[in-house]
Design an enzyme around this catalytic site. Structure first.
Site: not given
Length: 367
Positions: A67, A233
């Site tokens: 990431r 999220d």
């Protein structure tokens, strides 16, 4: 509703990334190199994901994911990409809960190796409900599944939210507390206001978003709710499933301390967002899946906590999503992919449903 062209998700050169990643790996694991580096087509618009295999006689992992914070020169979706915060969140969840998350290996805070901070974690195999085209449309594995299998997936997904909220120790997650005055919910909304002002700085503001903020104040919960570790999220498109069971929970960049209902509202509304798009296109979609009433009832049964003020929290989810969508639309305009219309509210794909929520009529059509 109509959709704009798929926005670009990266401005970086994959070959250059591969070379620089191999150089960096050698500093962490001498003799290691990255092979098969790919940027998945489903890459997000915030931080980027690279998939690669680790070539080494004794690697800690073979199949890896990286990431990488967004390229600061690429009109980023969010103003800050705190990779340390995400890394710490993954470690905390792995240590203190049984919520499945990828094993994290290395954190690199120096932007020099790849142009931005990043961390490396295991790549978990499985399948993810697609966003493009959304899983509510025909032609994907979740839509084609039986009602019983979707019920299993829904139950397992709400179950992992319940376990996250019940098991993650708030005192260990204080680094996720948002700055500002007031309780966790007030700080959360204040941060969203600041994000909105950053999005529209020097550009046309959104009267609809501003009216949604005003409506939130009218609906503000009468009692402050205790904080939990909020995923931020919380949607099925951020979960890797093994069959219909969660195998890995991804994308923790919006994690914070917040009431439980912040995640529940996001889970409910993000499904409704896709369902509304699907119904507007003339397809049936999945109207019985992740219904608000079912989610609330299941969560209450699992935790003993009956969700409260859900009109507020589903509106808040739709508002937060609208701010992100407005930023993405302005980003597309920056890259020449769309033109900015006279009415900036039309850049928000779900402006009709958000307006109905502000007016208090959205949930009249059912849960």
């Amino acid at each position: 509703m109509t959709t704009a062209p798929r926005p670009r998700t990266t401005t970086r050169d994959p070959d250059e990334l591969t070379r620089r990643l191999t150089d960096w790996l050698g500093t962490r694991l001498p003799g290691a190199r990255a092979t098969g580096v790919t940027v998945p087509a489903s890459n997000g618009l915030s931080s980027e994901t690279l998939l690669f295999d680790l070539d080494h006689p004794e690697p800690p992992l073979r199949r890896c994911a990286l990431r990488l914070a967004a390229d600061p020169a690429a009109y980023t979706v969010f103003p800050v990409y705190d990779m340390v915060r995400q890394y710490r969140t993954l470690r905390l969840v792995a240590t203190h809960t049984d919520v499945p998350v990828p094993r994290v290996l290395w954190l690199e805070e120096d932007p020099a190796p790849l142009g931005a901070p990043f961390f490396v974690m295991e790549r978990v195999e499985g399948r993810v409900p697609p966003d493009v085209m959304p899983y509510t449309y025909e032609g994907n594995w979740l839509h084609a599944a039986s009602d019983a299998d979707r019920e299993r997936l829904e139950g397992a997904t709400i179950g992992l939210l319940a376990r996250l909220h019940d098991q993650a120790p708030v005192d260990e997650a204080e680094f996720l507390a948002l700055p500002g005055e007031g309780d966790a919910l007030r700080r959360h909304v204040t941060a969203q206001r600041a994000y909105y002002h950053w999005v529209v700085a020097g550009l046309a503001p959104s009267p609809l978003i501003e009216s949604a903020f005003d409506r939130l104040e009218d609906l503000w919960p009468k009692e402050a709710a205790p904080s939990v570790l909020s995923w931020g999220d919380a949607r099925i498109g951020n979960i890797v499933y093994d069959g219909f069971a969660p195998a890995a929970v991804l994308d923790w960049e919006m994690a914070a301390l917040a009431p439980r209902e912040v995640d529940l509202g996001w889970t409910v509304y993000l499904h409704r967002f896709f369902q509304d798009l699907t119904a507007a296109s003339g397809q049936c979609g999945l109207p019985g899946f992740l219904r608000r009433d079912r989610v609330e009832e299941r969560y209450a049964r699992l935790t003993g906590h009956t969700p409260r003020d859900m009109d507020f929290h589903t509106l808040y989810a739709a508002l937060r999503h609208a701010i992100v969508m407005l930023r993405i639309a302005y980003r597309q305009a920056y890259f020449g992919e769309v033109a900015v219309p006279a009415d900036p509210d039309t850049l928000i794909l779900h402006h009709g449903s958000l307006r109905a929520m502000v007016q208090g009529s959205y949930w009249e059509t059912g849960s």
